[in-house]
Design a protein around this motif. Structure first.
Motif, mmCIF file in Angstrom:
data_model
loop_
_atom_site.group_PDB
_atom_site.id
_atom_site.type_symbol
_atom_site.label_atom_id
_atom_site.label_comp_id
_atom_site.label_asym_id
_atom_site.label_seq_id
_atom_site.Cartn_x
_atom_site.Cartn_y
_atom_site.Cartn_z
ATOM 1 N N TRP A 1 0.811 -1.183 0.000
ATOM 2 C CA TRP A 1 0.000 0.000 0.000
ATOM 3 C C TRP A 1 0.864 1.260 0.000
ATOM 4 N N SER A 2 1.900 1.259 0.805
ATOM 5 C CA SER A 2 2.706 2.476 0.912
ATOM 6 C C SER A 2 3.412 2.817 -0.405
ATOM 7 N N LYS A 4 2.303 2.048 -3.465
ATOM 8 C CA LYS A 4 1.262 2.549 -4.367
ATOM 9 C C LYS A 4 0.895 3.983 -3.990
ATOM 10 N N TYR A 5 0.825 4.240 -2.708
ATOM 11 C CA TYR A 5 0.521 5.591 -2.233
ATOM 12 C C TYR A 5 1.584 6.574 -2.729
ATOM 13 N N LYS A 18 -1.142 6.095 7.509
ATOM 14 C CA LYS A 18 -0.846 4.663 7.640
ATOM 15 C C LYS A 18 -1.751 4.026 8.688
ATOM 16 N N TYR A 21 -5.315 3.748 7.422
ATOM 17 C CA TYR A 21 -5.426 2.676 6.434
ATOM 18 C C TYR A 21 -5.408 1.312 7.120
ATOM 19 N N ARG A 22 -4.457 1.094 8.021
ATOM 20 C CA ARG A 22 -4.374 -0.184 8.732
ATOM 21 C C ARG A 22 -5.668 -0.469 9.493
ATOM 22 N N VAL A 25 -8.397 -1.520 7.052
ATOM 23 C CA VAL A 25 -8.190 -2.888 6.571
ATOM 24 C C VAL A 25 -8.465 -3.890 7.689
ATOM 25 N N LEU A 65 -4.569 -6.488 -0.252
ATOM 26 C CA LEU A 65 -3.851 -5.640 -1.209
ATOM 27 C C LEU A 65 -4.750 -4.698 -2.007
ATOM 28 N N LYS A 66 -6.031 -4.962 -2.023
ATOM 29 C CA LYS A 66 -7.040 -4.102 -2.645
ATOM 30 C C LYS A 66 -7.081 -4.139 -4.170
ATOM 31 N N TYR A 102 4.754 -0.912 -8.133
ATOM 32 C CA TYR A 102 4.758 -0.404 -6.771
ATOM 33 C C TYR A 102 5.894 -0.954 -5.914
ATOM 34 N N ILE A 125 1.972 -3.096 3.834
ATOM 35 C CA ILE A 125 1.075 -2.064 4.351
ATOM 36 C C ILE A 125 1.858 -1.153 5.260
#
Length: 125
Positions: A1-2, A4-5, A18, A21-22, A25, A65-66, A102, A125
């Motif tokens: 995620w980080s 991609k961010y 962070k 987001y955590r 999730v 992972l979305k 990513y 993440i």
């Protein structure tokens, strides 16, 4: 995620981003687990730890992972991506999800099951 961010926003996520987001999730994971009493303790542990692990289903990987990244099904491309590990995966891996945009990770699946992960970066993440 980080990763991609960073690519999407041009900066690292803040500590607060962070954490948010955590937490989001983790809430989704608990809802997923609550609806699936058949999950093994090992699967529950890895989901709650936000760790993608061999043996997970595609749905479980997507929960963490979305997105599936780039989906590859061509056997020649699978062999190229697996490199020196192809002898171990040949005849088993029929799909890969590439996250090279990513974090340089490739997830290999046999049917609906994650069978291997090749990566040079481990911060999911």
């Amino acid at each position: 995620w980080s990763w991609k961010y960073r690519v999407t926003n041009g900066r690292r996520p803040s500590d607060q981003e962070k954490t948010e987001y955590r937490n989001r999730v983790k809430t989704e994971v608990e809802e997923y687990i609550a609806l699936r009493p058949e999950l093994t303790e090992g699967t529950r542990y890895h989901l709650r730890s936000l760790i993608v692990w061999r043996g997970m289903t595609k749905a479980e990987v997507l929960l963490l992972l979305k997105d599936s990244g780039k989906v590859i099904r061509d056997p020649e491309e699978l062999a190229r991506l697996a490199g020196r590990f192809w002898p171990e995966l040949q005849g088993r891996a029929d799909e890969a999800w590439s996250y090279y945009d990513y974090d340089e990770s490739i997830l290999f699946f046999q049917g609906n099951t994650l069978i291997d992960i090749l990566t040079t970066f481990t911060d999911v993440i």
